[in-house]
Scaffold this motif. Sequence first.
Motif, PDB file in Angstrom:
ATOM      1  N   ASN A  77      24.032   3.696 -38.086  1.00 60.24           N
ATOM      2  CA  ASN A  77      24.831   4.523 -39.007  1.00 60.24           C
ATOM      3  C   ASN A  77      24.614   6.009 -38.778  1.00 60.24           C
ATOM      4  O   ASN A  77      24.489   6.797 -39.734  1.00 60.24           O
ATOM      5  CB  ASN A  77      24.508   4.184 -40.470  1.00 60.24           C
ATOM      6  N   THR A  78      24.584   6.407 -37.516  1.00 61.40           N
ATOM      7  CA  THR A  78      24.250   7.787 -37.182  1.00 61.40           C
ATOM      8  C   THR A  78      25.150   8.311 -36.069  1.00 61.40           C
ATOM      9  O   THR A  78      25.470   7.581 -35.125  1.00 61.40           O
ATOM     10  CB  THR A  78      22.777   7.891 -36.751  1.00 61.40           C
ATOM     11  N   VAL A  79      25.531   9.566 -36.205  1.00 63.46           N
ATOM     12  CA  VAL A  79      26.233  10.275 -35.145  1.00 63.46           C
ATOM     13  C   VAL A  79      25.340  11.433 -34.695  1.00 63.46           C
ATOM     14  O   VAL A  79      24.607  12.009 -35.505  1.00 63.46           O
ATOM     15  CB  VAL A  79      27.623  10.765 -35.600  1.00 63.46           C
ATOM     16  N   TYR A  80      25.400  11.734 -33.407  1.00 65.78           N
ATOM     17  CA  TYR A  80      24.524  12.737 -32.811  1.00 65.78           C
ATOM     18  C   TYR A  80      25.345  13.834 -32.140  1.00 65.78           C
ATOM     19  O   TYR A  80      26.484  13.618 -31.719  1.00 65.78           O
ATOM     20  CB  TYR A  80      23.611  12.101 -31.762  1.00 65.78           C
ATOM     21  N   LEU A  81      24.721  14.993 -32.019  1.00 68.46           N
ATOM     22  CA  LEU A  81      25.293  16.064 -31.214  1.00 68.46           C
ATOM     23  C   LEU A  81      24.159  16.641 -30.375  1.00 68.46           C
ATOM     24  O   LEU A  81      23.278  17.335 -30.898  1.00 68.46           O
ATOM     25  CB  LEU A  81      25.926  17.149 -32.083  1.00 68.46           C
ATOM     26  N   GLN A  82      24.160  16.311 -29.096  1.00 71.15           N
ATOM     27  CA  GLN A  82      23.191  16.875 -28.157  1.00 71.15           C
ATOM     28  C   GLN A  82      23.734  18.200 -27.664  1.00 71.15           C
ATOM     29  O   GLN A  82      24.840  18.254 -27.103  1.00 71.15           O
ATOM     30  CB  GLN A  82      22.971  15.914 -26.986  1.00 71.15           C
ATOM     31  N   MET A  83      22.970  19.253 -27.861  1.00 73.48           N
ATOM     32  CA  MET A  83      23.418  20.595 -27.506  1.00 73.48           C
ATOM     33  C   MET A  83      22.478  21.162 -26.445  1.00 73.48           C
ATOM     34  O   MET A  83      21.293  21.366 -26.709  1.00 73.48           O
ATOM     35  CB  MET A  83      23.431  21.489 -28.744  1.00 73.48           C
ATOM     36  N   ASN A  84      23.021  21.398 -25.266  1.00 70.56           N
ATOM     37  CA  ASN A  84      22.253  21.957 -24.149  1.00 70.56           C
ATOM     38  C   ASN A  84      22.797  23.333 -23.785  1.00 70.56           C
ATOM     39  O   ASN A  84      23.908  23.700 -24.168  1.00 70.56           O
ATOM     40  CB  ASN A  84      22.336  21.029 -22.942  1.00 70.56           C
ATOM     41  N   SER A  85      22.009  24.068 -23.026  1.00 77.03           N
ATOM     42  CA  SER A  85      22.414  25.405 -22.557  1.00 77.03           C
ATOM     43  C   SER A  85      22.941  26.250 -23.710  1.00 77.03           C
ATOM     44  O   SER A  85      24.005  26.873 -23.627  1.00 77.03           O
ATOM     45  CB  SER A  85      23.486  25.279 -21.464  1.00 77.03           C
ATOM     46  N   LEU A  86      22.201  26.269 -24.785  1.00 83.06           N
ATOM     47  CA  LEU A  86      22.654  26.959 -25.985  1.00 83.06           C
ATOM     48  C   LEU A  86      22.758  28.460 -25.756  1.00 83.06           C
ATOM     49  O   LEU A  86      21.975  29.058 -25.006  1.00 83.06           O
ATOM     50  CB  LEU A  86      21.714  26.658 -27.149  1.00 83.06           C
ATOM     51  N   LYS A  87      23.734  29.051 -26.429  1.00 79.96           N
ATOM     52  CA  LYS A  87      24.011  30.480 -26.338  1.00 79.96           C
ATOM     53  C   LYS A  87      23.899  31.101 -27.727  1.00 79.96           C
ATOM     54  O   LYS A  87      24.096  30.400 -28.733  1.00 79.96           O
ATOM     55  CB  LYS A  87      25.429  30.698 -25.809  1.00 79.96           C
ATOM     56  N   PRO A  88      23.647  32.395 -27.802  1.00 81.68           N
ATOM     57  CA  PRO A  88      23.589  33.045 -29.123  1.00 81.68           C
ATOM     58  C   PRO A  88      24.863  32.831 -29.934  1.00 81.68           C
ATOM     59  O   PRO A  88      24.782  32.704 -31.166  1.00 81.68           O
ATOM     60  CB  PRO A  88      23.382  34.518 -28.767  1.00 81.68           C
ATOM     61  N   GLU A  89      25.989  32.740 -29.282  1.00 80.46           N
ATOM     62  CA  GLU A  89      27.245  32.527 -30.007  1.00 80.46           C
ATOM     63  C   GLU A  89      27.391  31.122 -30.571  1.00 80.46           C
ATOM     64  O   GLU A  89      28.358  30.850 -31.299  1.00 80.46           O
ATOM     65  CB  GLU A  89      28.451  32.864 -29.116  1.00 80.46           C
ATOM     66  N   ASP A  90      26.455  30.236 -30.269  1.00 80.35           N
ATOM     67  CA  ASP A  90      26.441  28.912 -30.891  1.00 80.35           C
ATOM     68  C   ASP A  90      25.755  28.947 -32.257  1.00 80.35           C
ATOM     69  O   ASP A  90      25.751  27.935 -32.968  1.00 80.35           O
ATOM     70  CB  ASP A  90      25.713  27.899 -30.001  1.00 80.35           C
ATOM     71  N   THR A  91      25.189  30.073 -32.624  1.00 78.73           N
ATOM     72  CA  THR A  91      24.524  30.200 -33.912  1.00 78.73           C
ATOM     73  C   THR A  91      25.512  29.979 -35.051  1.00 78.73           C
ATOM     74  O   THR A  91      26.547  30.632 -35.124  1.00 78.73           O
ATOM     75  CB  THR A  91      23.873  31.585 -34.052  1.00 78.73           C
ATOM     76  N   ALA A  92      25.191  29.037 -35.929  1.00 79.11           N
ATOM     77  CA  ALA A  92      26.081  28.672 -37.030  1.00 79.11           C
ATOM     78  C   ALA A  92      25.409  27.596 -37.871  1.00 79.11           C
ATOM     79  O   ALA A  92      24.391  27.030 -37.479  1.00 79.11           O
ATOM     80  CB  ALA A  92      27.413  28.147 -36.493  1.00 79.11           C
ATOM     81  N   VAL A  93      26.031  27.310 -39.009  1.00 83.06           N
ATOM     82  CA  VAL A  93      25.699  26.094 -39.752  1.00 83.06           C
ATOM     83  C   VAL A  93      26.585  24.984 -39.205  1.00 83.06           C
ATOM     84  O   VAL A  93      27.807  25.154 -39.114  1.00 83.06           O
ATOM     85  CB  VAL A  93      25.918  26.270 -41.265  1.00 83.06           C
ATOM     86  N   TYR A  94      25.965  23.900 -38.829  1.00 81.47           N
ATOM     87  CA  TYR A  94      26.686  22.762 -38.245  1.00 81.47           C
ATOM     88  C   TYR A  94      26.842  21.665 -39.299  1.00 81.47           C
ATOM     89  O   TYR A  94      25.863  21.287 -39.963  1.00 81.47           O
ATOM     90  CB  TYR A  94      25.935  22.228 -37.026  1.00 81.47           C
ATOM     91  N   TYR A  95      28.067  21.162 -39.400  1.00 75.74           N
ATOM     92  CA  TYR A  95      28.409  20.133 -40.375  1.00 75.74           C
ATOM     93  C   TYR A  95      28.938  18.899 -39.666  1.00 75.74           C
ATOM     94  O   TYR A  95      29.712  19.010 -38.715  1.00 75.74           O
ATOM     95  CB  TYR A  95      29.498  20.621 -41.317  1.00 75.74           C
ATOM     96  N   CYS A  96      28.553  17.730 -40.152  1.00 75.85           N
ATOM     97  CA  CYS A  96      29.242  16.529 -39.706  1.00 75.85           C
ATOM     98  C   CYS A  96      30.231  16.114 -40.790  1.00 75.85           C
ATOM     99  O   CYS A  96      30.073  16.456 -41.974  1.00 75.85           O
ATOM    100  CB  CYS A  96      28.280  15.393 -39.369  1.00 75.85           C
ATOM    101  N   ALA A  97      31.258  15.409 -40.364  1.00 81.66           N
ATOM    102  CA  ALA A  97      32.332  15.020 -41.265  1.00 81.66           C
ATOM    103  C   ALA A  97      32.856  13.648 -40.863  1.00 81.66           C
ATOM    104  O   ALA A  97      32.755  13.253 -39.693  1.00 81.66           O
ATOM    105  CB  ALA A  97      33.454  16.049 -41.227  1.00 81.66           C
ATOM    106  N   ALA A  98      33.433  12.938 -41.832  1.00 85.12           N
ATOM    107  CA  ALA A  98      33.933  11.590 -41.601  1.00 85.12           C
ATOM    108  C   ALA A  98      35.366  11.460 -42.092  1.00 85.12           C
ATOM    109  O   ALA A  98      35.746  12.063 -43.104  1.00 85.12           O
ATOM    110  CB  ALA A  98      33.050  10.574 -42.319  1.00 85.12           C
ATOM    111  N   ARG A  99      36.160  10.684 -41.358  1.00 88.24           N
ATOM    112  CA  ARG A  99      37.498  10.332 -41.829  1.00 88.24           C
ATOM    113  C   ARG A  99      37.734   8.856 -41.575  1.00 88.24           C
ATOM    114  O   ARG A  99      37.333   8.327 -40.529  1.00 88.24           O
ATOM    115  CB  ARG A  99      38.567  11.210 -41.167  1.00 88.24           C
TER     116      ARG A  99
END
Length: 124
Positions: A77-99
């Motif tokens: 019951n889990t979704v993932y987001l693997q984030m590599n090569s991160l950049k300063p412009e990736d700075t944010a609050v990250y939300y998951c959502a369902a439909r």
Amino acid sequence: QVQLVESGGGLVQAGGSLRLSCAASGRTFSNYAMGWFRQAPGEEREFVATISRSGYTIDYADSVKGRFTISRDNAANTVYLQMNSLKPEDTAVYYCAARLTAYGSRKSDEYTSWGQGTQVTVSS
């Protein structure tokens, strides 16, 4: 509605990696397409990635394509987001959502359940 709880955010240097998780409860997770969105201060919420309920259909924003990977484990019951090569412009609050559909969407207003968000900060 399905309840969603994100985790895995934090502070990382540019070029580093983070793995976000979103745990779902309350409904049959495999019935839901899932999405990740993000919102930086003073900015609109923007689409990051989406995955179909089967896991076979995936879509990414151009800004993260080749660096981020969305996946899901319906048994967990889990979704993932693997984030590599991160950049300063990736700075944010990250939300998951369902439909409650087979396929995801790039449009945030087409999702009916949202998590509380997890902060990702990338330093230069």
